[in-house]
Each structure stands twice: as C-alpha cells, then as structure tokens.
Write an enzyme that holds these catalytic residues in place. Structure first.
Site, PDB file in Angstrom:
ATOM      1  N   ASP A 317     -40.271  36.494  33.386  1.00 34.22           N
ATOM      2  CA  ASP A 317     -40.408  38.118  32.648  1.00 34.22           C
ATOM      3  C   ASP A 317     -38.826  38.483  32.344  1.00 34.22           C
ATOM      4  O   ASP A 317     -37.983  38.158  32.247  1.00 34.22           O
ATOM      5  CB  ASP A 317     -40.636  38.842  33.142  1.00 34.22           C
ATOM      6  CG  ASP A 317     -41.369  41.053  32.411  1.00 34.22           C
ATOM      7  OD1 ASP A 317     -42.498  41.518  32.980  1.00 34.22           O
ATOM      8  OD2 ASP A 317     -40.746  40.254  31.360  1.00 34.22           O
ATOM      9  N   GLU A 512     -44.694  50.205  30.196  1.00 29.86           N
ATOM     10  CA  GLU A 512     -44.240  50.300  31.216  1.00 29.86           C
ATOM     11  C   GLU A 512     -43.298  51.419  32.255  1.00 29.86           C
ATOM     12  O   GLU A 512     -43.923  52.303  32.518  1.00 29.86           O
ATOM     13  CB  GLU A 512     -43.134  49.231  30.443  1.00 29.86           C
ATOM     14  CG  GLU A 512     -42.962  47.963  30.058  1.00 29.86           C
ATOM     15  CD  GLU A 512     -42.151  46.617  30.105  1.00 29.86           C
ATOM     16  OE1 GLU A 512     -41.925  46.237  28.894  1.00 29.86           O
ATOM     17  OE2 GLU A 512     -42.142  46.082  30.962  1.00 29.86           O
TER      18      GLU A 512
END
Ligand code: GLC
Length: 634
Positions: A317, A512
């Site tokens: 990521d 997020e």
C-alpha cells in the site's frame, strides 16, 4: 490497451526503438515506426518485443537482458508528484500512480492522457524501453477525473446483489480509464467489513465473504474477457488480508482473530479474485495478531502465492513499507522485510530513491536474495506483457469520449436504483406524480455529499465538485411538471399543505481513517433538526439516508414514515428518484447488519445479537400491509 488512433504509429517507435535499432539498424526503425506490421521482410525483433511469442518466453528473454538497476527500478512505483518523466527513464521505474486526487491541472480527461503519455515517453527512454504502468484508485468509476461517471460505492453495489451489473461497471470504468492512459486500477476492494465504525465500510461489498467474492466480477469487467484487449486494465484485489476485521473497526489497526476466522471470513474473496486471474494484489496496512501484513511472509508468500497459487504481482500500500516498524521514515530493514515477505512492487512517495538504494544494499549484502528480485520482476513483467503494454504503451484516446458518457451515466443510474434499500414504509412511498412535495436536507442538492470519499479528491467534499444529477434534480426530473416540488435545505417554509416531505440527510464525505467513528454512529444534529422541522408540519416524512454505512436511526425511526438507505450513489441521483416514485421497485437488500445502536458493533449475521434491521432486510412496494412487501432477504 489498444491504440486506435493514427498517432499510435509514432508511439510504436518509442516502444520498439532501441533494441530493434540494435538488431535492425536505423533504416528499418522508420519502417517499424509506421506500425510494426510493416516490419521489413525477414527483419528479426528481439524476442521480448515479439508479440507472436509466448509470454513466458518474452519474459525470460527480457529478464536475461536486465541489469540490477533495471530490476530494482521495475519494483518501484512512484507517486507522480515526486518524479519527472526523465527520472522515470533514468531510474527505469516500473510504475507510477496518482494517489487520491492527484490530478493534472486542468483536471480534464485530455490532460490526464497528456500527463500519462509524458511519463510513458520518459519511461521508454530507459535502456530496454520497458513501459511503465500507471495506477489509480478508480474505486467507483474513474473518480479522480472531473466529468467521469461516478458509480455507487461498493456498499451500495453489495445491496444490489448483482455481479453482472458490477462486471458492467468494471467495463465502463476501464473504458474511461483507457482514454486517459491509466492502465492499472487499485480495485476491487474485497474487504469484508465486520465493524461499521470502520471508515472504509463503504468500500466493502458486505459483511459476509460471499458478497465480496461474488463482486470480484468487477475484475472481469476491468480486465476484459481477454486481458490486453481494448480497454483492458489491470485489476487489484485489496487489501490483503482482514483489513475489515480490525479491533473496533480501526483503520490500519490490528485484526485480533483466530486463523480459522481469517480463513473463513477474510480469505475467500482473494481466492475468488485469484481464480478470476486478477493481475495484482495490494497488501493491507493493517496487522494480524500484532504482525504487520506488509511483513507477513507466511500469509503473503505462504498463503496468497503458495496456497492460493497467485501468479500476479503483489504491491504494497502507499508508503506501507515505511510503516512496518511503526516509526516515520523508510529503513533498509523494512525494505528487506517487505520484499522478503513477498511484496513485489513498492508503492512509494517522496522516498522512492531511498527505497531503491535500500533494496540495492540489501541485495548486495545478501539479505534479499537475487532469486527474490528475479521472481518479483518475472511477476511484474508477465502482467505488463499479458496486458499488451509493450505493443500499446500510450493512452488510447479513442476512448476519451466515453468519460462521463450518456451510456455510462445510464448504467450508473440503473445501479443507483438497484442499490436503494427500503427499510421502512408506512405507505408514503412511492411518491405520487401530481402531488405537492417538499424536499429538504443537506444531502439533497449536493453532488459531493452523494458521492462520498474518493471523488475528485482523496477525502471527497461537499459541493458541485463534478458534473452530475443531484437527488433533488432527479426528483424534479422524474416527478415531471405536474408535480410541485419545493426545496429548502433546512426545511424552512414547509406547512401542512404538502402531501409528503423527503429529507435527504446523512454523512459528510470521508476516506480511510478519517472516517473511523469509534465514538458511535449518531446522526448529526443538523440532520435531526431538519427532519424534526418537517415532521412538526404534520406532513408525512420519507427519510433518504446518504451514508457510507448504517447510522444510529433507532431513536428517531418511530417518527419517520419511511426510510431508504441510499448509501453513496455517486453522480446519478435520478436513480434514487426512480425508486422514490416507483419507476423502479425497491429491490436492494442490506449487505450489512443494521444495529439498534452502534454500541452493538461489531454486529454481523449469525452472531446472535438483536439488530434493528438484519442482514438481507429490504422491503418493496405493494404486497403486505403498510404498502410494503419484502424485497427478499439474505
Ligand atoms: C491508500 C489506500 C489504498 C490506495 C492507495 C493508493 O492509502 O489504502 O486503498 O489504493 O493508498 O492511493
């Protein structure tokens, strides 16, 4: 992707250039520049550039020509803001990305294509002219691009329960991406959201593995029946693994669950994605029982690559490698841990040169074996060749006209209608054409609110952020001229003369960890006040909830005549109106359990708790008393 324009010939020179030059000499290059097929009779091409050869043979040939510099560069993906096209060539970079909202100025499809092609031309100045991938988070349409079609976020598509629809959305997204040059989509998120306090709940298709597993059909849409065909982009199954199972729903937290649960709940969607030939898998920032996924060799190499047989490549990521030790900065030890765990490509930002230097040092001292470097390169290059990147490295501008096209918006409108879940209805719905209606709520006339996070910017934002149809505009369109539709954001001006009121309320955009709500899922006071103002008039009120997850509605529900979970519908708000007026019967069913109050979280199907609305709940029009029958369950 498929270059469909005459300009393609010019670009092929770049793709076929130097190695061919070595083999064929200058005169032939100009013949090749007109398009490969005019290759002079008998001219050889280095094997890795020969599309008639099997992929494996091309990869073997290319690997045999690559220096360590070439190999380290291929394992590096850099965010566009931190690298120039020239550096992409000098450092032989394997991929670039636009992180959420990282767009060219102006933010137009053409400017995206120009930006992509400039970076690609830079990448193609590397000695072996290996084209670079360009990754984006097109997680509900090509959502960084102004004017793109924004589809419902995954939680709404989970409510629709239609894998074929999701596949078609993938195909439409791939077309809009192809026009702009983006050839790698960091989607689908196949996370299984187990605690709705998690800020990424809306990126999940549902709380049970069978929903994300079924919706891996998005991969088929994105990659196409034949990877490398027209408008075929690499898909990414993310985030490996159990990102939706962390304690308290904390984003990037720790999933403290037994292996049996990890395997039963969180692994199946990845198994299905691998079966569908997904090109890449992205590792999660989160941990499992205290071990960072970015350093978990047993799961990344042992389970994903070994047990599941994943043959694509694993990408970290964004700056996830530097987060392994929990401290700021990227260390050589973290680089070695991540690459030895099985990560093949590092997604990095400003510190990309540190990554390359660190990996070079770890190879030099033997901490990272050359075999691991070669395996990573083999995986990356196999996908580049499989998707035709060497033959068609540039944006396919023939698809630019699909960005935000009427056909794509019509598909999105159908998806919006299919995603609506009717949770309660005493008969106020469907609304009647010719009636006198009042619409209110901060989410009624706001494209940004109805699209949510990952829209134009990383976090999304309220306002007219991109072209589309708000829910209010949709209501006016669908209602027709015979219907009087009044609107006031706060509900001011309503009185008893109206036949019905619609309150469109919910959450402000987030993405997020910014969306984590450990403190609970209560409605905002502003929204409660708006609905109460409408109710005080005595007019029946239908509440349309625009949110990324279930919210605490139980304290208010008795006073609401109807409740529709609209989720985050995107740019085509008319799809909501289609259901409100009954042009489309409500068919959506809850993809997540709806708690009586967020203190029940995590709450999921089969856990014995007593929810407000169970997983699979959904009403429709007609049938049982109260003007609502069941839309089905499960
Ligand atoms: C983000 C997300 C991931 C995304 C990546 C690139 O932090 O975790 O889903 O694909 O970075 O934007």
């Amino acid at each position: 992707m498929h270059c469909s324009s005459a300009k393609a010939g010019r670009f092929r020179l770049l793709a076929l250039g130097l190695p061919t030059l070595l083999v064929l000499g200058p005169p032939a290059v100009f013949a090749l520049a007109t398009g490969g097929a005019e290759r002079p009779a008998g001219a050889a091409t280095v094997p890795y550039l020969d599309p008639s050869l099997p992929v494996a043979a091309r990869v073997d040939d290319l690997l045999s020509r690559m220096s360590l510099d070439d190999k380290l560069g291929q394992m590096t993906q850099v965010e566009r803001r931190y690298i120039t096209p020239a550096e992409a060539g000098t450092y032989r970079i394997g991929a670039l990305l636009s992180a959420g909202g990282s767009a060219p100025k102006p933010n137009t499809p053409e400017a995206w294509a120009d930006m992509h092609d400039a970076y690609q031309q830079g990448a193609l100045t590397s000695p072996l002219r290996i084209p670079a991938l360009y990754g984006v988070d097109a997680v509900h349409g090509h959502n960084n691009v102004a004017g793109a079609t924004i589809f419902p976020h995954d939680i709404g598509l989970g409510a629709a329960r239609d894998p074929a629809l999701v596949r078609d959305i993938g195909a439409a997204t791939a077309e809009e991406m192809a026009g702009t040059g983006a050839d790698w989509d960091f989607a689908p998120c196949v996370c299984v959201a187990r605690d709705d306090r998690w800020g990424r709940t809306y990126e999940s298709f549902g709380e049970v593995p069978e929903l994300p597993s079924a919706m891996t059909s998005l991969i088929d849409g994105l990659q196409g029946a034949e990877p490398g065909g027209p408008a075929s982009v690499l898909a990414t199954a993310k985030h490996f693994v159990a990102d939706g199972g962390t304690e308290g729903g904390r984003d990037r937290g720790d999933a403290r669950i037994p292996e049996e649960e990890l395997r039963a709940v969180h692994l199946p969607p990845f198994r299905e994605a691998v079966r569908r030939g997904v090109a890449s898998v992205m590792v999660s920032y989160s941990s499992w029982n205290g071990v960072k996924m970015h350093a978990n060799r047993d799961l990344v190499t042992g389970v994903l690559k070994g047990e599941l047989g994943f043959r694509g490549f694993v990408v970290s990521d964004y700056q996830g490698i530097g987060r392994i030790d929990g401290k700021a900065g990227l260390t050589r030890a973290e680089v070695a841990q991540a690459i030895n765990a099985g990560i093949d490509m590092a997604m990095v930002g400003a510190k990309w040169k540190d990554f390359i230097a660190g990996l070079r040092a770890e190879v030099a001292d033997g901490t990272v074996p050359m075999a691991r470097i070669d395996d990573a390169n083999r995986r990356i290059l196999t996908q580049k060749i499989r998707f035709g990147l060497f033959e068609r490295p540039m944006a396919d501008r023939g698809y630019l006209g699909t960005v935000g096209s009427a056909a794509h918006r019509a598909l999105a409108r159908r998806a919006v209608a299919r995603s609506q879940v009717l949770l309660k209805n005493d008969g106020v719905l469907p609304l009647r054409r010719g009636a006198k209606l009042f619409v209110a709520g901060r989410s009624a006339d706001d494209i940004g609110m109805q699209s949510g996070g990952w829209t134009i910017t990383w976090q999304g934002s309220p306002g007219k952020i991109t072209p589309g149809t708000t829910i209010l505009e949709g209501i006016k369109q669908v209602a027709g001229t015979a219907t009087k539709v009044a609107y006031d954001r706060d509900g001011d001006g309503i009185d008893g003369s109206y036949d019905a009121a619609v309150a469109v309320v919910g959450e402000k955009p987030y993405a997020e960890y910014h969306g984590d709500r450990p403190g609970g899922l209560a409605l905002d006071d502003e929204d409660v006040k708006t609905v109460d103002r409408l109710r005080a008039s005595g007019v029946p009120v239908a509440v349309v909830l625009v949110s990324g997850r279930p919210l605490d509605v139980a304290p208010h529900l008795a006073g609401w005549n109807a409740l529709v979970a609209s989720w985050l519908p995107g740019t085509e708000g008319a799809g909501v109106a289609d259901v409100l007026f009954g042009d489309a019967r409500p068919s959506g069913r809850l993809p997540v359990t709806w708690p009586r109050e967020s203190g029940q979280e995590p709450i999921n199907r089969g856990d014995g708790k007593d929810p407000l609305f169970p997983f699979g709940h959904g009403l429709t029009y007609g049938g049982a008393a109260g003007g609502s029958g069941r839309a089905g369950s499960g």
